[in-house]
Scaffold this active site. Structure first.
Site, PDB file in Angstrom:
ATOM      1  N   ASN A 446     -53.744 -45.894  66.531  1.00 36.46           N
ATOM      2  CA  ASN A 446     -53.680 -45.500  67.926  1.00 36.46           C
ATOM      3  C   ASN A 446     -53.216 -44.053  68.034  1.00 36.46           C
ATOM      4  OD1 ASN A 446     -53.264 -46.064  70.989  1.00 36.46           O
ATOM      5  ND2 ASN A 446     -51.306 -45.226  70.309  1.00 36.46           N
ATOM      6  N   GLU A 447     -54.095 -43.186  68.513  1.00 33.82           N
ATOM      7  CA  GLU A 447     -53.800 -41.793  68.854  1.00 33.82           C
ATOM      8  C   GLU A 447     -53.327 -40.946  67.678  1.00 33.82           C
ATOM      9  OE1 GLU A 447     -51.273 -41.641  72.319  1.00 33.82           O
ATOM     10  OE2 GLU A 447     -52.839 -42.414  73.635  1.00 33.82           O
ATOM     11  N   ASP A 448     -53.567 -41.381  66.447  1.00 39.19           N
ATOM     12  CA  ASP A 448     -53.104 -40.586  65.309  1.00 39.19           C
ATOM     13  C   ASP A 448     -53.965 -39.349  65.090  1.00 39.19           C
ATOM     14  OD1 ASP A 448     -51.225 -42.497  65.125  1.00 39.19           O
ATOM     15  OD2 ASP A 448     -51.696 -43.157  63.102  1.00 39.19           O
ATOM     16  N   SER A 504     -58.245 -45.014  67.858  1.00 37.11           N
ATOM     17  CA  SER A 504     -58.486 -44.993  69.295  1.00 37.11           C
ATOM     18  C   SER A 504     -57.554 -43.942  69.896  1.00 37.11           C
ATOM     19  CB  SER A 504     -58.200 -46.361  69.904  1.00 37.11           C
ATOM     20  OG  SER A 504     -58.412 -46.368  71.292  1.00 37.11           O
TER      21      SER A 504
END
Length: 962
Positions: A446-448, A504
């Site tokens: 997530n958002e990495d 994502s």
């Protein structure tokens, strides 16, 4: 001696806990596992509940201690050749396990199931003492950061120590949750005794839809891993009590030796499943599930050595990413049918995971997801791989699952021990969950990649050598683009069952994830609230190919606020306690900006709560109906928007956040707005947005300016009307004939204008797509006085209204919404009807735990009756806020609030009421009281309480008033 069957002994009771350093005799009981240390301290009256008031601050010391769990248990009966294993399904997190004073295991990953052979450690006939010591996870994390200076640990959301620790990341705190570093046995512990056990079962299958989805061809096969030696295996695949396929065979080949016990595999070749029934997402078909039973026998065949049961559904899934007229698509296709993925993001249901029971999971997924017309839920990567009960419920309800791996908002390391740990974590969880047909996508993080982009870490897309990625400043690319997808491929039962997406949001990996690219991949649209904080009216133009995050904050209902704010003096907007329970950065500035732009501000707590809820509901309605509208039919430019997932569905504690359902499962009005927008067939209306605070730059005005015409929303009304359909109600996938009626209603008078009767159009609704009714239609005010109007559209099929929608002029604060003429009636004990003489914006019933409403947070227009069914509350106990805003709290909660009726001479708090009187400004109160007495049945000395303005007590008059 007969062979030893595989037996399981759950170790759930008689545990104790102790703080290292306390007197040796100071042990406290643990009533039941699973367990976490905070819950045990609370139950032992040693800790104030951190969910209340500012208590989170008073409980931080718990994380800095070393905690020990202890259990005394007897050695189970067993044959001399039997194996005895201790199995820990989940330990949080750094644990040293000793048995009878000897260390048997040290753990460092919360997401791993640990199995330890204890044959050499049990004490024969005597009692065994099991102790588990949990170290300080924060200190261990800081030490790991210090031990690996080669990596730059970057994390968002609290401190750097979480980066190298394989523990639920939200325990460090997030912008919606508290910092509560838990320790404990968060999943069950058991003893297993066996000579042979079934270690792993893989149901392999292939779905062929070349002949059409109505008659699918499904081939299935089995792979069984057997630990220890068995004579032969038997597998049955049942559907609705009938055995569809049976496999029987001798033990297969030896695949591992040199350890005790050895491991064998048994496999059965693919065979056709006659009369196969596919698993479908909610609304597209049945959730057909097959029961798989595996049994292994001893060589003589007389004893069942072990048995394994699981359920599986057969389906084909694709993530369609193809070039089209808008860029590159991003949507799901299940069993060759395109599916608009409409749903929400899931965070852990509690800060204390041990307290989330299977029933709580089921209730969440039934009541908050399936009942809200949602068909997808995303398990966010900062939480946990959820309990089996979560995925079982998704299978049964037809909820598609977007499953993140547990990486969120950080640049993670890749030193060898870390990679080994996450490979074990990944294989275990993919293997555990792969048979669930609901899990349609595994997502790496997530958002990495936003972290990578923000800090300009290496991401050379022309470099295709995974080993070189490990040496870069963004080594986690190796995890997301090499390690995780390889494991998903290796553990997938067959093609088109487990899909993978690196992150994502992701785009192409080379496209930006910070500056939203609406043409490719999934996006997190945080220019609402965060970032530019654009008006929510701009959401139709802020979509993308798949919106996997966006949101707007709102308070929970007042009853929930009262549960975590115990001091009545703190029950006001912006109080210390309420501020403390909102963890979002700068939330007050953002929230007040949105409220001030759109609504007349009120500062009493109930009025303020109502405004935030209407703001969130308006935002959700705008987003879901407009982005669903971008789900185009086949043959056009493509599926412009493939799905929408709100951030977020739920909360992990009672708080103020983006959740549309609060911690206690109480729905905010936004949830109902989403439900209406996601109905199988839904009509929508929107109008052109004229910003009243800024005039955008154009060829004449070269820069943005504040010289705005605030009357445009009244005099230049340009509107669209359309119908969205998911195809689930279309017989034989054919068009449905329907009628759309459009009304233009004066806000001031409640009268229809421009047309004496509703404008009516006959339409043919296309399945699984969008049907346009009116495009860029502009009102012609010729011969009419321009005035604020509500556009009300309704959809009728077979003379039944199936959907409706409203469009109001912006901003609402410019409108006079006094004297609405609202009226409620109670035709039955579980039903209330609402009608009005003038349009009402945002009618909201106050909700509390245990109350179920069919609808809430809706608009009411003249000539239309809204009927709401309810459970868990008497209709006369309902409280509501009838108007969106007012000039002062006294108006909202004084004369124009409902008049509650209370019989002081009876035990029940409310008298029998056949109706209520709505007192409008200018009506004589004495006259209203007299009419009220004749409208209801009251005993001679009843008292009427007029909320906030008037109390009257008298006897019933002996004559009717004229």
């Amino acid at each position: 001696m007969p062979p030893q069957p595989h037996t399981t002994h759950l170790l759930t009771t008689n545990w104790q806990f102790h703080r290292l350093g306390d007197p040796p005799t100071k042990w406290h009981p643990v009533p039941h596992l699973p367990s976490d240390i905070h819950t045990e301290l609370i139950n032992s009256s040693l800790l104030p509940h951190p969910f209340l008031d500012l208590n989170e601050l008073a409980t931080s010391w718990v994380a800095d201690q070393t905690w020990i769990y202890r259990l005394t248990f007897p050695t189970p009966a067993h044959n001399p050749d039997a194996v005895i294993d201790l199995v820990f399904e989940g330990l949080d997190t750094f644990a040293t396990i000793t048995l009878n004073g000897r260390v048997i295991k040290q753990t460092d990953n919360m997401f791993v199931c640990w199995r330890v052979n204890i044959n050499d450690f049990v004490a024969g006939e005597e009692e065994n003492i099991l102790e588990i010591t949990f170290d300080n996870a924060r200190e261990r994390g800081l030490q790991l950061v210090k031990d690996h200076p080669e990596h730059e640990f970057i994390v968002h959301q609290t401190e750097v120590s979480r980066g190298p620790v394989r523990k639920a990341q939200y325990h460090w705190g997030w912008d919606w949750g508290p910092t509560l570093m838990t320790y404990g046995l968060w999943r069950p512990v058991r003893i297993e005794v066996y000579e042979s056990r079934i270690g792993e079962v893989a149901v392999k299958y292939n779905v062929d839809l070349s002949e059409g989805g109505e008659e699918p061809e499904v081939e299935i096969g089995l792979w069984v891993g057997i630990v220890g030696r068995a004579g032969w295996a038997e597998v049955e695949v049942d559907f609705q009590g009938r055995t569809m396929v049976a496999f029987t065979g001798e033990q297969g080949k030896l695949i591992k030796n040199g350890e005790h016990p050895e491991t064998w595999e048994y496999s059965a070749s693919m065979v056709r499943l006659e009369g196969a029934k596919l698993w479908w997402p909610k609304g597209y078909g049945g959730q057909n599930l097959y029961d798989v039973r595996v049994r292994i026998f001893d060589a003589e065949g007389g004893t069942v050595l072990a048995e394994h049961n699981q359920r599986v559904g057969f389906r084909k899934a694709e993530l369609v990413q193809e070039r089209d007229g808008y860029g590159h698509s991003f949507y799901f296709r299940v069993n060759d049918i395109d599916v608009f993925a409409a749903g929400s993001n899931w965070i852990p249901a509690d800060s204390f995971l041990s307290q989330v029971t299977p029933d709580r999971y089921r209730n969440w997924l039934q009541n908050a997801v399936a009942d809200g017309n949602q068909n997808m839920i995303r398990v966010w990567g900062g939480g946990v791989y959820e309990h089996d009960a979560f995925y079982d419920a998704c299978d049964e309800l037809g909820i598609l699952v977007w499953q993140d791996f547990m990486f969120a908002c950080a640049s993670y390391p890749t030193y060898p021990e870390f990679l080994m740990s996450i490979e074990m974590e990944t294989r275990q969880n993919v293997t555990r969950l792969r048979s669930h047909p609901s899990i349609v996508l595994w997502c790496g993080s997530n958002e990495d990649y936003q972290i990578q982009e923000r800090y300009q870490l290496d991401n050379n897309r022309s470099d295709n050598d995974p080993e070189s990625w490990l040496k870069s400043s963004f080594p986690a690319r190796y995890i997301y683009e090499e390690l995780l997808p390889r494991i998903v491929r290796e553990e997938s039962p067959c093609p088109n069952t487990l899909l993978y997406h690196p992150c994502s949001p992701f785009g192409t990996g080379a496209s930006t994830t910070l500056e939203v690219d609406p043409t490719v991949g999934d996006i997190h649209q945080w220019n609402l609230w965060h970032g530019e904080a654009k008006p929510f009216q701009c959401l139709p133009e802020m979509g993308g190919r798949f919106v996997s995050e966006f949101g707007m904050e709102a308070y929970p209902h007042f009853e929930t606020v009262q549960r975590f704010v115990t001091d009545p003096k703190e029950l006001y907007p912006g109080s210390k306690t309420l501020d403390f329970h909102n963890k979002a950065i700068g939330y007050e500035r953002r929230l007040m900006a949105y409220l001030g732009e759109n609504y007349r501000l009120v500062y009493d707590i109930k009025g303020f709560i109502h405004l935030t809820q209407i703001l969130q509901a308006d935002s959700m309605a705008t987003a879901y109906k407009s982005w669903r509208r971008a789900w185009q039919t086949q043959g056009g430019n493509g599926r412009k928007c493939g799905g929408v997932l709100v951030w977020q569905l739920n909360d992990c504690w009672p708080t103020i956040s983006w959740a549309v359902v609060d911690y206690y499962g109480i729905k905010k009005p936004a949830w109902y707005a989403m439900k209406r927008a996601l109905a199988p067939i839904a009509v929508g209306v929107s109008r052109a947005f004229w910003d009243w605070t800024m005039r955008p730059a154009d060829n004449l005005w070269k820069k943005h300016t504040g010289h705005v015409d605030p009357t445009l929303s009244t005099k230049k009304v340009v509107y669209d009307v359309w119908v969205s359909s998911d195809g689930t109600t279309h017989p034989n996938k054919e068009d449905i004939e329907a009628t759309v009626r459009t009304r233009f209603i004066s806000v001031a008078t409640g009268k229809d204008i421009l047309f004496d009767i509703p404008e009516s159009k006959t339409v043919s609704i296309k399945p699984n797509g969008v049907t346009d009714v009116s495009l860029s239609s502009e009102l012609n005010w010729e011969g009419k006085q321009e005035e604020p109007i509500v556009i009300y559209v309704s959809l009728w099929i077979n003379n039944e209204k199936v959907s409706s929608d409203c469009s109001w002029p912006d901003p609402i604060k410019y409108l006079d919404l006094s004297e609405r003429g609202l009226r409620l009636e109670y035709p039955a004990e579980n039903e209330v009807t609402i009608r009005t003489t003038k349009p009402v914006k945002g009618f909201v019933f106050s909700e509390k735990e245990g109350v179920t409403l069919r609808d809430n947070g809706f608009d009411v227009v003249p000539g239309e009756i809204v009927t709401v069914q309810l459970e868990g509350i008497k209709v006369r106990e309902l409280e509501w806020t009838p108007r969106e805003s007012s000039a002062s709290p006294a108006t909202d909660y004084g004369e124009n609030m409902m008049y509650q009726l209370r019989n002081v001479s009876q035990e029940t708090p409310y008298s029998p009421v056949d109706g209520i009187l709505w007192h409008e400004a200018g009506v004589n109160i004495e006259r209203a009281v007299e009419e009220l007495y004749w409208h209801i049945e009251l005993s001679a000395c009843d008292t009427i309480f007029f909320t906030g303005c008037y109390t009257h007590s008298r006897k019933r008059p002996s004559y009717p008033l004229e």
